[in-house]
Write a protein that holds these residues in place. Structure first.
Motif, PDB file in Angstrom:
ATOM      1  N   VAL A  66     -19.738  -5.029  23.631  1.00 59.04           N
ATOM      2  CA  VAL A  66     -20.301  -5.720  24.790  1.00 59.04           C
ATOM      3  C   VAL A  66     -20.253  -7.211  24.498  1.00 59.04           C
ATOM      4  CG1 VAL A  66     -22.295  -6.018  26.295  1.00 59.04           C
ATOM      5  CG2 VAL A  66     -21.825  -3.773  25.286  1.00 59.04           C
ATOM      6  N   GLU A  67     -19.467  -7.948  25.274  1.00 61.90           N
ATOM      7  CA  GLU A  67     -19.335  -9.387  25.088  1.00 61.90           C
ATOM      8  C   GLU A  67     -20.335 -10.125  25.977  1.00 61.90           C
ATOM      9  OE1 GLU A  67     -15.309 -10.276  25.935  1.00 61.90           O
ATOM     10  OE2 GLU A  67     -14.502  -9.333  24.134  1.00 61.90           O
ATOM     11  N   ASP A  68     -20.767 -11.301  25.504  1.00 63.51           N
ATOM     12  CA  ASP A  68     -21.735 -12.135  26.240  1.00 63.51           C
ATOM     13  C   ASP A  68     -22.933 -11.286  26.680  1.00 63.51           C
ATOM     14  OD1 ASP A  68     -20.095 -14.324  25.969  1.00 63.51           O
ATOM     15  OD2 ASP A  68     -19.035 -13.923  27.827  1.00 63.51           O
ATOM     16  N   CYS A  69     -23.590 -10.666  25.712  1.00 67.32           N
ATOM     17  CA  CYS A  69     -24.652  -9.716  26.020  1.00 67.32           C
ATOM     18  C   CYS A  69     -25.865 -10.410  26.640  1.00 67.32           C
ATOM     19  CB  CYS A  69     -25.070  -8.961  24.757  1.00 67.32           C
ATOM     20  SG  CYS A  69     -25.834  -9.989  23.485  1.00 67.32           S
ATOM     21  N   LEU A  70     -26.589  -9.671  27.453  1.00 65.50           N
ATOM     22  CA  LEU A  70     -27.824 -10.103  28.092  1.00 65.50           C
ATOM     23  C   LEU A  70     -28.982  -9.268  27.549  1.00 65.50           C
ATOM     24  CD1 LEU A  70     -26.608 -10.392  31.793  1.00 65.50           C
ATOM     25  CD2 LEU A  70     -26.903 -12.247  30.156  1.00 65.50           C
ATOM     26  N   PRO A  71     -30.219  -9.697  27.783  1.00 66.63           N
ATOM     27  CA  PRO A  71     -31.350  -8.873  27.335  1.00 66.63           C
ATOM     28  C   PRO A  71     -31.321  -7.463  27.915  1.00 66.63           C
ATOM     29  CG  PRO A  71     -32.107 -11.078  27.885  1.00 66.63           C
ATOM     30  CD  PRO A  71     -30.671 -11.016  28.280  1.00 66.63           C
ATOM     31  N   GLU A  72     -30.714  -7.294  29.100  1.00 64.63           N
ATOM     32  CA  GLU A  72     -30.639  -5.973  29.702  1.00 64.63           C
ATOM     33  C   GLU A  72     -29.745  -5.015  28.913  1.00 64.63           C
ATOM     34  OE1 GLU A  72     -31.062  -8.829  33.209  1.00 64.63           O
ATOM     35  OE2 GLU A  72     -30.503  -8.845  31.114  1.00 64.63           O
ATOM     36  N   ASP A  73     -28.911  -5.542  28.008  1.00 61.32           N
ATOM     37  CA  ASP A  73     -28.025  -4.690  27.224  1.00 61.32           C
ATOM     38  C   ASP A  73     -28.727  -4.061  26.028  1.00 61.32           C
ATOM     39  OD1 ASP A  73     -25.681  -5.127  28.774  1.00 61.32           O
ATOM     40  OD2 ASP A  73     -25.516  -7.123  27.898  1.00 61.32           O
ATOM     41  N   ALA A  74     -29.978  -4.421  25.789  1.00 57.12           N
ATOM     42  CA  ALA A  74     -30.711  -3.840  24.666  1.00 57.12           C
ATOM     43  C   ALA A  74     -31.146  -2.423  24.990  1.00 57.12           C
ATOM     44  CB  ALA A  74     -31.924  -4.703  24.318  1.00 57.12           C
ATOM     45  N   GLY A  75     -31.337  -1.615  23.969  1.00 58.66           N
ATOM     46  CA  GLY A  75     -31.801  -0.249  24.159  1.00 58.66           C
ATOM     47  C   GLY A  75     -31.234   0.685  23.111  1.00 58.66           C
ATOM     48  N   ILE A  76     -31.305   1.977  23.398  1.00 56.92           N
ATOM     49  CA  ILE A  76     -30.817   3.007  22.484  1.00 56.92           C
ATOM     50  C   ILE A  76     -29.453   3.487  22.974  1.00 56.92           C
ATOM     51  CG2 ILE A  76     -31.251   5.294  21.506  1.00 56.92           C
ATOM     52  CD1 ILE A  76     -34.221   4.774  21.845  1.00 56.92           C
ATOM     53  N   TYR A  77     -28.436   3.246  22.159  1.00 51.56           N
ATOM     54  CA  TYR A  77     -27.080   3.669  22.476  1.00 51.56           C
ATOM     55  C   TYR A  77     -26.784   4.988  21.764  1.00 51.56           C
ATOM     56  CZ  TYR A  77     -25.889  -0.801  24.645  1.00 51.56           C
ATOM     57  OH  TYR A  77     -25.832  -1.891  25.468  1.00 51.56           O
ATOM     58  N   GLU A  78     -26.120   5.882  22.466  1.00 50.18           N
ATOM     59  CA  GLU A  78     -25.748   7.169  21.895  1.00 50.18           C
ATOM     60  C   GLU A  78     -24.253   7.384  22.089  1.00 50.18           C
ATOM     61  OE1 GLU A  78     -26.584  11.980  22.476  1.00 50.18           O
ATOM     62  OE2 GLU A  78     -27.705  10.483  23.628  1.00 50.18           O
ATOM     63  N   CYS A  79     -23.576   7.739  21.018  1.00 52.22           N
ATOM     64  CA  CYS A  79     -22.157   8.063  21.058  1.00 52.22           C
ATOM     65  C   CYS A  79     -22.009   9.572  20.900  1.00 52.22           C
ATOM     66  CB  CYS A  79     -21.395   7.328  19.963  1.00 52.22           C
ATOM     67  SG  CYS A  79     -19.633   7.724  19.896  1.00 52.22           S
ATOM     68  N   ALA A  80     -21.381  10.216  21.887  1.00 53.65           N
ATOM     69  CA  ALA A  80     -21.194  11.664  21.878  1.00 53.65           C
ATOM     70  C   ALA A  80     -19.717  11.987  21.697  1.00 53.65           C
ATOM     71  CB  ALA A  80     -21.718  12.290  23.167  1.00 53.65           C
ATOM     72  N   ALA A  81     -19.411  12.872  20.753  1.00 54.19           N
ATOM     73  CA  ALA A  81     -18.044  13.330  20.503  1.00 54.19           C
ATOM     74  C   ALA A  81     -17.978  14.823  20.792  1.00 54.19           C
ATOM     75  CB  ALA A  81     -17.643  13.042  19.062  1.00 54.19           C
ATOM     76  N   GLU A  82     -16.962  15.240  21.548  1.00 54.56           N
ATOM     77  CA  GLU A  82     -16.887  16.622  21.988  1.00 54.56           C
ATOM     78  C   GLU A  82     -15.449  17.107  21.964  1.00 54.56           C
ATOM     79  OE1 GLU A  82     -18.494  19.382  25.727  1.00 54.56           O
ATOM     80  OE2 GLU A  82     -18.588  17.190  25.809  1.00 54.56           O
ATOM     81  N   ASN A  83     -15.261  18.342  21.505  1.00 60.16           N
ATOM     82  CA  ASN A  83     -13.967  19.022  21.604  1.00 60.16           C
ATOM     83  C   ASN A  83     -14.218  20.476  21.957  1.00 60.16           C
ATOM     84  OD1 ASN A  83     -14.873  20.146  19.235  1.00 60.16           O
ATOM     85  ND2 ASN A  83     -13.223  19.369  17.949  1.00 60.16           N
ATOM     86  N   VAL A  84     -13.193  21.301  21.844  1.00 59.62           N
ATOM     87  CA  VAL A  84     -13.339  22.694  22.241  1.00 59.62           C
ATOM     88  C   VAL A  84     -14.267  23.461  21.312  1.00 59.62           C
ATOM     89  CG1 VAL A  84     -11.087  22.765  23.346  1.00 59.62           C
ATOM     90  CG2 VAL A  84     -11.270  23.286  20.920  1.00 59.62           C
TER      91      VAL A  84
END
Length: 452
Positions: free
Chosen positions: A116-134
């Motif tokens: 995320v470039e030029d981030c704002l205060p609204e970009d704060a929080g809990i990020y989750e990365c989900a990986a899925e296959n068969v």
């Protein structure tokens, strides 16, 4: 299932059951050590839901999970995690349980990345990365904390001891804020994980001081919050069809500044014909090869940390007019003259019609003859005609931006029957009274304003 029965010398017996299931593996491991390593890896990193699958596939595993990040406002947020598993693997990013929109995702060589470039205060929080296959699904999460400009400025003016104490308390208290992100209107909740001095009450400060003493520094006076200001405003803009339109508005505000251009409530994005360029001092919307459909009202929404403001610009696309509608009509036919009348064009090109060009051709002629190029009305008296001649007429419409295509040709008219029609003509007189006591708006309702 095989049951074995054994009896020892003391006439005691027991039964052992052994279940055996034979299945041909789809892929043989290279060695026992490789088989053991696979089992250890699954036990150590398996954080997901594995689906039943007859083939030997591996559920996604985060061998290097996401880590918490703390950045300054207007900087770049970078989250990375390494994923292993049987391809293809689908990566998705979430922010506070919802799909993350403002960022750039990539997945190369097993590394999932979110920037995320030029981030704002609204970009704060809990990020989750989900990986899925068969085979299944795995996820990893991290907390992103953003220090806004006000916090950074206050930390600079604090004494060293107070600055260290305040920094050490990051994470002890969470404040949940609610805002709008980049002018989209969607509300997002996030945690700043920062404790500023203004969040402490004066009573708490006094309790921490010895009795009879006073604070070492004065309470910082709060500055009035003002929304961004717009300068160099445009309200109306005329552009000829096929040329380039440039809509610009100057901005005075507190960076970072987010600007969004809308038309009929739809956001205008960068494309082959449109481009938006926003800086801390202004925003510009460029439209290449302007077409008639580009005409209309454009709304600009500008937002900074202190508020938002809107402005509307009307874009008129002008061009040469369309040809006159329908065929010219012949009236008041005499022995050597006639009256020609016609209707104006359906579309005047966004500009008033200045004149009409009238051409005439006599039966047997190969070329058209121009009678006039400055007729300002939709009727014209044609004189000096031959009584035995047959004539045809056609008309062009003219505005400030050019001449229209030729209109439809009139039906051929013969002056041989002029006398008969002249005898049949009856003069009728009528009395017209002009109403001066009422206005036009008293009798009619204006539905729409055409033109600019």
């Amino acid at each position: 299932m095989v049951k074995l029965r054994k009896r020892d010398a003391k006439n005691m017996s027991y039964v052992s059951s052994l279940h055996i299931r034979l299945q041909k593996p789809s892929q043989q491991p290279g060695s026992r050590q490789e088989t053991a390593d696979m089992a250890v890896s699954a036990a150590k990193f398996g954080i997901g839901t594995q689906r039943a699958n007859s083939e030997c596939t591996e559920c996604p595993v985060f061998t290097r999970p996401l880590t918490d990040v703390t950045v300054d406002e207007s900087s770049t947020i970078t989250l990375q995690g390494k994923v292993t598993g049987t391809p293809p693997i689908i990566i998705s990013w979430l922010l506070n349980g919802k799909t993350a929109k403002f960022g750039r995702a990539s997945f190369n060589n097993g590394v999932a990345q979110w920037v995320v470039e030029d981030c704002l205060p609204e970009d704060a929080g809990i990020y989750e990365c989900a990986a899925e296959n068969v085979a299944g699904r795995a996820s990893s999460s991290a907390t992103v904390t953003i220090r806004d400009f006000e916090m950074l400025q206050r930390l600079k003016h604090l004494p060293t001891q107070a600055r260290n104490t305040n920094c050490g308390r990051i994470g002890e208290s969470d404040s949940v804020l609610e805002s709008k992100h980049h002018g989209t209107g969607s509300k997002i909740q996030f945690s700043t994980n920062l404790l500023t001095l203004q969040e402490e009450t004066q009573e708490t400060k006094n309790r921490s001081l010895p009795k009879g003493s006073s604070p070492s520094r004065k309470k910082m006076a709060s500055k009035p919050v003002e929304p961004p200001q717009l300068v160099d405003l445009q309200t109306h803009l005329k552009v000829k069809a096929g040329q380039q339109a440039e809509l610009y508005v100057g901005i005075i505000g507190a960076p970072p500044i987010a600007a969004t251009w809308l038309k009929q409530k739809d956001q205008i994005l960068n494309s082959s014909r449109t481009s938006v360029d926003t800086t801390d001092t202004g925003t510009k919307l460029m439209i290449k090869d302007v077409q008639m459909d580009d005409a209309g009202h454009y709304t600009l929404v500008v937002k900074d940390r202190n508020g938002n403001v809107q402005h509307q610009i009307s874009l008129a696309v002008v061009d040469r007019p369309e040809p006159p509608a329908g065929r010219p009509c012949i009236s008041e036919l005499c022995r050597d003259s006639l009256t020609l009348s016609w209707s104006g064009p359906c579309y005047d090109g966004g500009c008033a019609i200045t004149s009409y060009i009238i051409e005439m051709k006599q039966s047997g002629d190969l070329e058209w003859k121009t009678l006039t190029d400055s007729c300002s009305s939709t009727s014209y008296q044609v004189n000096c005609l031959k009584s035995d001649g047959e004539y045809s007429f056609r008309i062009y419409a003219v505005n400030l931006y050019g001449v229209s295509e030729v209109g439809k040709e009139s039906k051929p008219v013969n002056l041989n029957n002029a006398e008969e029609k002249e005898d049949e003509k009856e003069e009728t007189a009528c009395c017209v009274t002009i109403n001066t006591s009422q206005k036009l708006t008293d009798l009619y309702i204006q539905q729409e304003c055409l033109g600019v």
